[in-house]
Design an enzyme around this catalytic site. Structure first.
Site, mmCIF file in Angstrom:
data_model
loop_
_atom_site.group_PDB
_atom_site.id
_atom_site.type_symbol
_atom_site.label_atom_id
_atom_site.label_comp_id
_atom_site.label_asym_id
_atom_site.label_seq_id
_atom_site.Cartn_x
_atom_site.Cartn_y
_atom_site.Cartn_z
ATOM 1 N N GLY A 6 0.849 -1.212 -0.081
ATOM 2 C CA GLY A 6 -0.096 0.028 0.127
ATOM 3 C C GLY A 6 0.610 1.291 -0.025
ATOM 4 C CB THR B 20 5.107 5.847 1.860
ATOM 5 O OG1 THR B 20 5.759 5.209 0.473
ATOM 6 C CG2 THR B 20 6.239 5.968 2.706
ATOM 7 N N GLY C 17 2.215 2.365 5.508
ATOM 8 C CA GLY C 17 3.124 1.592 5.707
ATOM 9 C C GLY C 17 3.764 2.024 7.100
ATOM 10 C CD GLU D 227 6.952 -5.686 -2.289
ATOM 11 O OE1 GLU D 227 7.297 -4.520 -3.155
ATOM 12 O OE2 GLU D 227 7.876 -6.517 -2.238
HETATM 13 P P1 NDP Z 1 -3.483 2.609 1.326
HETATM 14 O O1 NDP Z 1 -2.118 2.413 1.944
HETATM 15 O O2 NDP Z 1 -4.399 3.730 1.487
HETATM 16 O O3 NDP Z 1 -4.090 1.041 1.691
HETATM 17 C C1 NDP Z 1 -3.475 -0.040 1.359
HETATM 18 C C2 NDP Z 1 -4.150 -0.925 2.309
HETATM 19 O O4 NDP Z 1 -3.729 -0.620 3.530
HETATM 20 C C3 NDP Z 1 -5.973 -0.948 2.435
HETATM 21 O O5 NDP Z 1 -6.321 -2.401 2.798
HETATM 22 C C4 NDP Z 1 -6.014 -0.097 3.597
HETATM 23 O O6 NDP Z 1 -7.287 -0.413 4.187
HETATM 24 C C5 NDP Z 1 -4.991 -0.483 4.551
HETATM 25 N N1 NDP Z 1 -4.649 0.534 5.673
HETATM 26 C C6 NDP Z 1 -4.750 1.871 5.488
HETATM 27 N N2 NDP Z 1 -4.275 2.178 6.696
HETATM 28 C C7 NDP Z 1 -3.911 1.180 7.475
HETATM 29 C C8 NDP Z 1 -3.402 1.196 8.794
HETATM 30 N N3 NDP Z 1 -3.219 2.130 9.681
HETATM 31 N N4 NDP Z 1 -3.270 -0.211 9.543
HETATM 32 C C9 NDP Z 1 -3.464 -1.220 8.578
HETATM 33 N N5 NDP Z 1 -3.983 -1.302 7.391
HETATM 34 C C10 NDP Z 1 -4.330 -0.061 6.869
HETATM 35 O O7 NDP Z 1 -3.013 2.422 -0.344
HETATM 36 P P2 NDP Z 1 -4.126 2.283 -1.308
HETATM 37 O O8 NDP Z 1 -5.123 1.223 -1.483
HETATM 38 O O9 NDP Z 1 -4.308 3.755 -1.616
HETATM 39 O O10 NDP Z 1 -3.059 2.252 -2.778
HETATM 40 C C11 NDP Z 1 -2.219 2.950 -3.218
HETATM 41 C C12 NDP Z 1 -0.719 2.963 -2.824
HETATM 42 O O11 NDP Z 1 -0.293 1.497 -2.724
HETATM 43 C C13 NDP Z 1 0.169 3.636 -3.566
HETATM 44 O O12 NDP Z 1 0.969 4.495 -2.938
HETATM 45 C C14 NDP Z 1 0.987 2.658 -4.401
HETATM 46 O O13 NDP Z 1 2.049 2.726 -4.821
HETATM 47 C C15 NDP Z 1 0.892 1.629 -3.459
HETATM 48 N N6 NDP Z 1 1.128 0.194 -3.847
HETATM 49 C C16 NDP Z 1 2.329 -0.463 -3.894
HETATM 50 C C17 NDP Z 1 2.582 -1.771 -4.668
HETATM 51 C C18 NDP Z 1 4.235 -2.283 -4.243
HETATM 52 O O14 NDP Z 1 4.144 -3.453 -4.710
HETATM 53 N N7 NDP Z 1 5.052 -1.643 -3.910
HETATM 54 C C19 NDP Z 1 1.733 -2.303 -5.330
HETATM 55 C C20 NDP Z 1 0.373 -1.439 -5.197
HETATM 56 C C21 NDP Z 1 0.426 -0.338 -4.777
HETATM 57 P P3 NDP Z 1 -8.600 0.398 3.407
HETATM 58 O O15 NDP Z 1 -8.441 0.861 2.261
HETATM 59 O O16 NDP Z 1 -9.612 -0.463 3.442
HETATM 60 O O17 NDP Z 1 -8.838 1.666 4.473
#
Ligand code: NDP
Length: 496
Positions: A229, A231, A234, A251
């Site tokens: 997800g 940064t 993360g 990632e």
């Molecule tokens: P987010 O970080 O918003 O969400 C990713 C996941 O994390 C979702 O399931 C979200 O839940 C969950 N999440 C959010 N906050 C928390 C927390 N505090 N604790 C635990 N889980 C949490 O990312 P996006 O979904 O908006 O995706 C876009 C981002 O992901 C971009 O920056 C992209 O570059 C990155 N990405 C990286 C990849 C890689 O392989 N390096 C691949 C694909 C994307 P919910 O959405 O349900 O609130």
């Protein structure tokens, strides 16, 4: 076989065949925001506690199996996932927005990844034996225990499987937290997968990141978190996992540079490859090209040809065969890319908005955005330094290759990069100077990295590596089992 459109989909909690009740929230079609595609459960900490207990019980069954036995079960599970992929791909397009070929790739990746790790699983049991004058040490892998996989919305099925398949092969039960924006096709895939494996080996906890996600990463029964997800999220995951010293692999985002040298042949192939790498999934892929640096000798030729190619893009509903890209996935993403483009215009850059709508009448019903190409902006502008995650790209000219490498590295990210040239040796040499987990020559897209190559980010793009045995080692404990009877050679005075 049924069509995704005929069914009301719900992403329920999946765990050990038990029923859990929770409030639900809607999943909206980003191409038709008036259409509810389905609902997902809003799981909270009570459900998280129970699911972690189910996974702990499953660890006692799954972990002790041999790698070969786990491999056999995962092969059989892959057979199940190969059934009815068309309906799950259609469902994915309706909740995610992307065009059908991309959803097929995403859904089709699930059995392929499972099969790959089914093949790898027997190697998990291979031990390294070190014999020397002092005795013998056996180095072995052990499962870590309940492993949480947190997934974003852009490639939900593939990215989940990339983490889940090695975790299962290594002997860990898995708990998946899908994204609130694309939970349906993934939960359906995992429901099928869970039904083929012992109870509690594959679990799904739909819900919000701030609730279900946060409760999972800070749970004392969880021993590993595999997070994909943004940064910022993360960082929150690292803070939550710190409570129980839980191991985390990340990632994260990327701001991938592509350097086009003046030794590149600016032909149709190069232009189409780069177009694909920028605009796939409407620009919402972690390792899409996000910045283009083009050497002065080919800059004008490149920009002209690139604008023409981008003008061929057709934006519309991903289920419409006329569309070449779909909408952005959600309102927040549309607002963020729109604001970035407005700031770029305000700073005097040239923004060429290109392409056309597949259907003008439907345009205002979805999170649609036409593709654009941005020129005349300095290297330090926000569109260059931030991850835009949308259908636009800045093109920056350069004279010296050293300058291009310096600009490519002038970022907090380090996921992937590419160098484009007919002079492969030179391109490879330039690639050695770039601080990114993957550097490609003359390509930069899904397929450029495969299971034989480690994949992951440097700097703020992540921690750890995916693919191959690297992914197995991310979710295994290493034990040194040592018998060294002659302690006289150990450091310190002899024992009396
Ligand atoms: P987010 O970080 O918003 O969400 C990713 C996941 O994390 C979702 O399931 C979200 O839940 C969950 N999440 C959010 N906050 C928390 C927390 N505090 N604790 C635990 N889980 C949490 O990312 P996006 O979904 O908006 O995706 C876009 C981002 O992901 C971009 O920056 C992209 O570059 C990155 N990405 C990286 C990849 C890689 O392989 N390096 C691949 C694909 C994307 P919910 O959405 O349900 O609130």
């Amino acid at each position: 076989m049924h069509s995704a459109a005929d069914t009301t989909w719900t992403a329920q909690v999946v765990s050990a065949g038990r029923k859990y009740t929770a409030e639900t929230a809607p999943v909206v079609n980003p191409a038709r925001t008036g259409e509810i595609v389905g609902t997902y459960a809003l799981a909270g900490s009570r459900i998280v506690d129970e699911v972690v207990r189910n996974a702990q019980a499953a660890a006692a069954v799954w972990g002790p199996l041999s790698g070969a036995e786990r491999g056999r079960l995962l092969h059989a599970a892959a057979d199940t996932l190969e059934q009815d992929m068309a309906s799950r791909a259609e469902l994915l397009t309706r909740e995610q927005g992307k065009v059908l070929w991309e959803s097929r790739l995403d859904v089709g990746g699930a059995p392929a990844l499972l099969r790959y790790y089914a093949g790898v699983a027997p190697a998990v049991d291979e031990e390294t034996v070190v014999r020397d004058a002092r005795g013998t040490t056996v180095i072995r892998r052990l499962p870590m225990g309940p492993t949480v996989v947190i997934v974003p919305w852009n490639y939900p099925v593939y990215l989940c499987m990339m983490a889940l398949a090695p975790a299962l092969a290594a002997g860990n039960p898995v708990i998946v937290k899908p994204s609130e924006f694309a939970p349906l096709a993934l939960t359906e895939t995992l429901r099928l997968l869970a039904s083929t494996l012992p109870d509690g080996v594959v679990n799904v906890v739909p819900g919000l990141g701030s609730e279900a996600g946060a409760a999972l990463v800070s749970h004392p029964g969880v021993r590993k978190v595999l997070f994909t997800g943004g940064t910022e999220s993360g960082r929150a995951v690292l803070r939550g996992a710190a409570r129980n010293i839980t191991s985390v692999s990340l990632e994260l985002g990327g701001n991938d540079p592509a350097i086009v040298l003046d030794t590149a042949a600016v032909d149709d192939r190069l232009i189409r490859e780069i177009r694909r790498s920028v605009y796939t999934c409407a620009g919402q892929v972690c390792f899409n090209i996000k910045r283009l640096y083009v050497q002065r000798g080919v800059y004008d030729e490149f920009v002209d040809a690139f604008r023409q190619a981008v003008d061929e893009i057709v934006v519309g509903d991903g289920l419409d065969p006329a569309s070449t890209i779909g909408p952005l996935n959600n309102e927040r993403q549309l607002a963020s890319v729109t604001a970035l483009l407005e700031a770029t215009r305000g700073a005097g850059a040239r923004v060429d908005v290109l392409g056309r709508a597949a259907d003008d009448a439907d345009w205002d019903q979805g999170y649609f955005m036409l593709p654009s190409v941005v020129t005349g902006l300095p290297h330090d502008s926000a569109l260059v330094s931030r991850e835009q995650f949308g259908p636009t790209v800045p093109v920056v000219p350069f004279d010296d290759v050293e300058d291009a490498v310096r600009m490519a590295n002038d970022t907090e990210y380090g996921l992937a990069a590419s160098v484009w040239s007919e002079d492969t040796e030179h391109a490879l040499a330039v690639g050695r100077g770039i601080a990114a987990g993957s550097v490609f020559v003359n390509s930069h897209r899904v397929g450029s990295s495969d299971m034989t190559m480690p994949f992951g980010g440097m700097k703020h793009s992540g921690l750890g590596r995916n693919h191959g045995m690297w992914a197995i080692d991310e979710c295994s404990e290493l034990q040194a089992l040592s018998h060294r009877p002659d302690t006289s050679a150990f450091p310190g005075p002899p024992v009396r």
